[in-house]
Scaffold this motif. Structure first.
Motif, short mmCIF file in Angstrom:
data_model
loop_
_atom_site.label_atom_id
_atom_site.label_comp_id
_atom_site.label_asym_id
_atom_site.label_seq_id
_atom_site.Cartn_x
_atom_site.Cartn_y
_atom_site.Cartn_z
N MET A 1 0.85 -1.19 0.00
CA MET A 1 0.00 0.00 0.00
C MET A 1 0.89 1.25 0.00
SD MET A 1 -2.65 1.32 2.93
CE MET A 1 -3.60 -0.19 2.86
N GLU A 2 0.58 2.19 -0.89
CA GLU A 2 1.32 3.43 -0.94
C GLU A 2 0.92 4.33 0.22
OE1 GLU A 2 1.11 5.44 -4.62
OE2 GLU A 2 1.90 3.75 -5.80
N LEU A 3 1.86 5.11 0.70
CA LEU A 3 1.57 6.04 1.79
C LEU A 3 0.98 7.32 1.22
CD1 LEU A 3 4.63 5.75 4.20
CD2 LEU A 3 2.46 4.53 4.26
N SER A 4 -0.05 7.82 1.88
CA SER A 4 -0.63 9.10 1.47
C SER A 4 0.37 10.21 1.73
CB SER A 4 -1.91 9.36 2.25
OG SER A 4 -1.62 9.56 3.63
N GLU A 5 0.12 11.35 1.11
CA GLU A 5 0.98 12.50 1.30
C GLU A 5 1.06 12.88 2.78
OE1 GLU A 5 3.63 15.48 0.38
OE2 GLU A 5 2.87 13.90 -0.95
N ARG A 6 -0.08 12.81 3.46
CA ARG A 6 -0.10 13.18 4.88
C ARG A 6 0.73 12.20 5.71
NH1 ARG A 6 -5.87 14.39 7.20
NH2 ARG A 6 -6.15 12.12 7.07
N LYS A 7 0.60 10.92 5.45
CA LYS A 7 1.40 9.93 6.18
C LYS A 7 2.89 10.14 5.91
CE LYS A 7 -1.75 5.98 6.85
NZ LYS A 7 -3.01 6.65 6.51
N GLN A 8 3.23 10.47 4.67
CA GLN A 8 4.64 10.71 4.35
C GLN A 8 5.17 11.91 5.11
OE1 GLN A 8 5.76 10.63 0.20
NE2 GLN A 8 4.11 9.22 -0.32
N GLN A 9 4.38 12.98 5.19
CA GLN A 9 4.82 14.17 5.92
C GLN A 9 5.03 13.85 7.40
OE1 GLN A 9 1.97 17.30 5.23
NE2 GLN A 9 2.46 17.48 3.06
N ILE A 10 4.11 13.09 7.95
CA ILE A 10 4.20 12.75 9.38
C ILE A 10 5.39 11.82 9.64
CG2 ILE A 10 3.03 11.49 11.24
CD1 ILE A 10 0.39 12.64 10.14
N LEU A 11 5.57 10.82 8.79
CA LEU A 11 6.72 9.91 8.95
C LEU A 11 8.03 10.68 8.85
CD1 LEU A 11 7.93 7.07 9.20
CD2 LEU A 11 7.73 6.85 6.70
N LYS A 12 8.13 11.58 7.88
CA LYS A 12 9.35 12.37 7.72
C LYS A 12 9.61 13.23 8.95
CE LYS A 12 11.58 15.55 4.46
NZ LYS A 12 11.42 16.29 3.17
N ALA A 13 8.54 13.82 9.49
CA ALA A 13 8.69 14.67 10.69
C ALA A 13 9.10 13.84 11.89
CB ALA A 13 7.38 15.40 10.96
N ILE A 14 8.54 12.65 12.04
CA ILE A 14 8.90 11.77 13.16
C ILE A 14 10.38 11.39 13.08
CG2 ILE A 14 8.59 9.44 14.11
CD1 ILE A 14 5.60 9.73 13.43
N ILE A 15 10.82 11.05 11.90
CA ILE A 15 12.23 10.66 11.74
C ILE A 15 13.14 11.84 12.06
CG2 ILE A 15 13.97 10.00 10.03
CD1 ILE A 15 11.87 8.16 8.78
N ALA A 16 12.78 13.03 11.58
CA ALA A 16 13.61 14.22 11.86
C ALA A 16 13.67 14.50 13.36
CB ALA A 16 13.04 15.42 11.12
N GLU A 17 12.53 14.39 14.04
CA GLU A 17 12.50 14.64 15.48
C GLU A 17 13.26 13.57 16.25
OE1 GLU A 17 10.93 17.24 17.60
OE2 GLU A 17 11.59 18.03 15.67
N TYR A 18 13.12 12.33 15.84
CA TYR A 18 13.80 11.26 16.56
C TYR A 18 15.31 11.34 16.36
CZ TYR A 18 14.80 6.60 18.37
OH TYR A 18 15.30 5.56 19.11
N ILE A 19 15.74 11.70 15.16
CA ILE A 19 17.17 11.89 14.92
C ILE A 19 17.70 13.01 15.81
CG2 ILE A 19 18.85 12.77 13.23
CD1 ILE A 19 17.26 11.23 11.08
N ARG A 20 16.90 14.06 15.97
CA ARG A 20 17.35 15.22 16.74
C ARG A 20 17.36 14.97 18.24
NH1 ARG A 20 15.08 19.59 19.26
NH2 ARG A 20 12.96 18.83 18.83
N THR A 21 16.35 14.26 18.75
CA THR A 21 16.19 14.15 20.20
C THR A 21 16.55 12.79 20.79
OG1 THR A 21 13.88 13.39 20.05
CG2 THR A 21 14.27 15.79 20.03
N ALA A 22 16.55 11.75 19.97
CA ALA A 22 16.76 10.36 20.44
C ALA A 22 15.66 9.93 21.41
CB ALA A 22 18.13 10.19 21.10
N GLU A 23 14.52 10.61 21.38
CA GLU A 23 13.38 10.28 22.25
C GLU A 23 12.17 9.92 21.39
OE1 GLU A 23 13.34 10.04 25.45
OE2 GLU A 23 15.34 10.86 25.90
N PRO A 24 11.36 8.95 21.83
CA PRO A 24 10.13 8.64 21.09
C PRO A 24 9.30 9.90 20.86
CG PRO A 24 10.52 7.01 22.79
CD PRO A 24 11.53 8.10 23.02
N VAL A 25 8.64 9.97 19.71
CA VAL A 25 7.93 11.18 19.31
C VAL A 25 6.43 10.98 19.50
CG1 VAL A 25 7.57 12.81 17.43
CG2 VAL A 25 9.76 11.60 17.62
N GLY A 26 5.79 11.93 20.15
CA GLY A 26 4.36 11.87 20.37
C GLY A 26 3.58 12.81 19.46
#
Length: 345
Positions: free
Chosen positions: A1-26
């Motif tokens: 299943m392809e990811l919607s644009e919104r899911k892609q934006q959220i996944l990208k943001a989660i990865i950026a935040e997790y890389i920056r903080t090393a903490e699970p993202v809420g």
């Protein structure tokens, strides 16, 4: 299943935040980001679906999410900016210039040490297969009439020497004749073509001298050595600075595995095309399955290709690190061409 644009934006943001903080993202933290214009409830629903699809994981001790290996792979393949547009930085180019005038193996090891210093990650540098290398020059240096130093210089600027003792005295004239015949007969051809028949030509032209057998043995050793890739691991202790390796047992297991047999660090996919990223389980079922590796290839003209790369936790800034490694590899290619290849033309 392809990811919607919104899911892609959220996944990208989660990865950026997790890389920056090393903490699970809420979801609340994500809703506060200016690049996401979705409500906390919408983000929470999308995160739950991303988890069900295998792109996110939920640590037992947190309500937040972290990227899975599958999530990182999707990010690298579809969301990350490509590294080709990022040339080597001035600091990288300046640092590379300090590596000039080194023997090949030493240069590659120093290049690994340098990229480890520039990125602050563990680095791996693998020498190329040199099966197509040729001998540029032989030299036989007498110590006395039964002791000689054999020196061989290849077109990859690999210099090898060996002190040998002969079974019988060898005169200066015999050594000079053998040196001349070796340079006339066995240079400028791939070492794989130095066969017993070709060496028999040397024996007939140079005469039967006690120095002939040690030379033949040394050439055989050199052919075997050049066909074997060497792996250098630099800065492995830098992994300990990451939260992922604050668990002493986990860190010791990984470091021991990496140091025990450095060939573990050669990617399972032996041929590297440009810059390639290997995430988690793509590195095999071993302690490296919780790491990511970014590798780039470098070359020595048409003689052979090796790889240089970095190792770290899966929570790494893939975009900037792959860009930097790409630029560094291109600079290393130019340095090798200037030092080892162009002068052979």
């Amino acid at each position: 299943m392809e990811l919607s644009e919104r899911k892609q934006q959220i996944l990208k943001a989660i990865i950026a935040e997790y890389i920056r903080t090393a903490e699970p993202v809420g979801s609340k933290a994500l809703a506060a980001l200016p690049e996401l214009s979705f409500s906390s409830a919408t983000i929470r629903n999308e995160m739950s679906e991303l988890e069900e699809m295998g792109y996110l994981e939920k640590p037992h001790t947190s309500a937040g999410r972290v990227p899975s290996h599958k999530g990182y792979r999707f990010y690298v393949d579809h969301l990350m900016r490509r590294p080709e547009v990022f040339p080597a930085g001035l600091s990288d180019q300046t640092a590379l210039m300090t590596l000039k005038e080194k023997e090949l193996d030493r240069l590659i090891q120093e290049a690994g040490r340098l990229i480890s210093s520039l990125t602050d990650y563990a680095a791996v540098a693998v020498t190329p297969h040199l099966s197509r290398v040729t001998i540029r020059q032989f030299e036989l240096i007498p110590v006395n009439d039964t002791t000689y130093v054999i020196v061989i210089l290849t077109d990859a600027n690999v210099v090898k020497n060996k002190l040998v003792h002969t079974a019988a005295p060898v005169t200066k004239e015999q050594a000079e004749l053998l040196t001349y015949v070796l340079n006339q007969t066995l240079t400028a051809i791939p070492m794989a073509q130095i066969t017993a028949e070709r060496f028999d030509v040397v024996r007939r032209a140079a005469g039967l001298t006690a120095l002939l057998a040690p030379v033949a043995e040394f050439i055989s050793e050199l052919i075997e050595d050049l066909g074997r890739q060497k792996v250098f691991l630099e800065g492995a202790n830098k992994l300990l600075r990451f939260p992922e390796y604050h668990d002493t047992s986990k860190a010791q297991t990984l470091l021991a595995y990496m140091s025990d047999d450095k060939k573990h660090l050669i990617p399972l996919q032996k041929e590297i095309d440009g810059v390639q990223i290997f995430i988690g389980s793509e590195n095999g079922e071993n302690p490296l399955s919780d790491t990511s590796m970014i590798y780039a290839k470098y070359g020595i003209g048409d003689i052979g290709q090796g790889i240089i790369g970095i190792v770290g936790p899966t929570r790494m800034d893939y975009a900037s690190l792959s860009a930097r490694l790409s630029g560094f590899a291109k600079g290393l290619n130019r340095l090798i061409a200037e030092t080892f290849y162009d002068e052979n033309k």
